[in-house]
Design an enzyme around this catalytic site. Structure first.
Site: not given
Ligand code: PDD
Length: 286
Positions: A33, A52, A101, A182, A206
């Site tokens: 996603y 990405r 499945r 993170e 990520l």
């Molecule tokens: N989440 N780390 C994780 C585990 C994330 O799920 C996200 C983003 C980020 C930040 O990535 P970016 O700057 O590309 O949004 C880091 C999104 C916003 C979500 O799951 O809603």
């Protein structure tokens, strides 16, 4: 107004949108996603998110049902149809719905990937949370080892948010082998003596699109950046802490495991980076 969503080639009212019960996203979390933010009706860092997404698909041997140009057009069309001035666009691609499945991946020639996009209107730039800052707890990082791929396996991050909520806090920072990886849905940073510290890229986190932009802006503004692991103790002793993501941009963190960070209020570096990020992103939005 009923939301118009995009499902496998069609724009339909959300109540009419359907995905098969055999969809591998539903059965195996076999999907990826992206979340792209919208400001002034325009997309923020679309190219970063599309790049990405292509990488996530490639890492999982998954075919994209659309080209990246088509994807841009779908994003724009959804913004138009739903009159989104500010908010997010959620996109999900899964390995489609096989006849049954089966753990084995289906033949992509026979089973096309599924694609779903929907909008969420929300005030993002003028966020009250950015003025007071967030409080986080630390939890053990129990996710799988390929966190660099943006998959829809979000159960542990959801559990982390619930643990934070149960503790009366806003979010959780995950810790592995003594170092912060993170946040549950964001990248984590600290600031000490003017130096911005955030974990280096690897399979453990990520590769945030907001992270890449914020680090670039910080370096352009002559701020020092160190990409390395840090501990919760180091974070508690820092001058400032903050997170970044597409839905929060730059958001100050003012408390970690009950300890105030710095003055316990949003710090000047996080505040400045949020301003720069919003200004520059608005200028580059498409
Ligand atoms: N989440 N780390 C994780 C585990 C994330 O799920 C996200 C983003 C980020 C930040 O990535 P970016 O700057 O590309 O949004 C880091 C999104 C916003 C979500 O799951 O809603």
């Amino acid at each position: 107004m009923s939301r118009i969503v995009y499902v496998n080639g069609d724009y339909v009212p959300e109540a009419e949108a359907k995905v098969s019960v055999f969809d591998r996203g539903f059965l195996f979390a076999d999907g990826v996603y992206e979340v792209t933010s919208v400001l002034d009706g325009k997309l923020i860092d679309f190219e970063g998110h599309a790049t990405r997404l292509e990488r996530s698909l490639k890492e999982l041997d998954m075919a994209s049902p659309v080209t990246m140009d088509e994807l841009l057009e779908i994003h724009r069309e959804l913004v138009r149809r739903n009159e989104v001035a500010e908010g997010m666009i959620y996109l999900q691609i899964t390995r489609g719905a096989d006849a049954d499945r089966d753990f084995a991946f289906p033949d992509p020639e026979k089973v096309p990937s599924s694609i779903v996009l929907f909008t969420q209107s929300k005030k993002l730039a003028d966020s009250p949370a950015a003025k007071v800052g967030m409080k986080v707890i630390s939890i053990e990082d129990q996710r799988w080892g390929r966190r660099d791929i943006k998959t829809v396996q979000l159960l542990y991050p959801s559990m982390g948010k619930m643990m934070a909520k149960a503790a009366g806090k806003d979010d959780a920072w995950m810790v592995e082998d003594g170092a912060v990886t993170e946040g549950t849905s964001n990248n984590a940073y600290i600031v000490k003596d003017g130096v911005i510290v955030t974990r280096h890229l690897g399979n453990e986190i990520l590769h945030g699109i907001t992270r890449a932009a914020v680090l670039r802006f910080a370096r352009e503004a002559q701020m020092r950046v160190e990409e390395r692991p840090f501990t919760i103790e180091e974070a508690q002793g820092a001058d400032e802490a903050f997170i970044t993501s597409a839905s929060t941009f730059v958001m100050p963190v003012v408390e970690i495991d009950g300890e105030a960070v710095g003055s316990g209020t949003p710090g000047p570096v996080a505040t400045r980076l949020r301003e720069i990020y919003l200004d520059e992103s608005r200028k580059a939005a498409i």
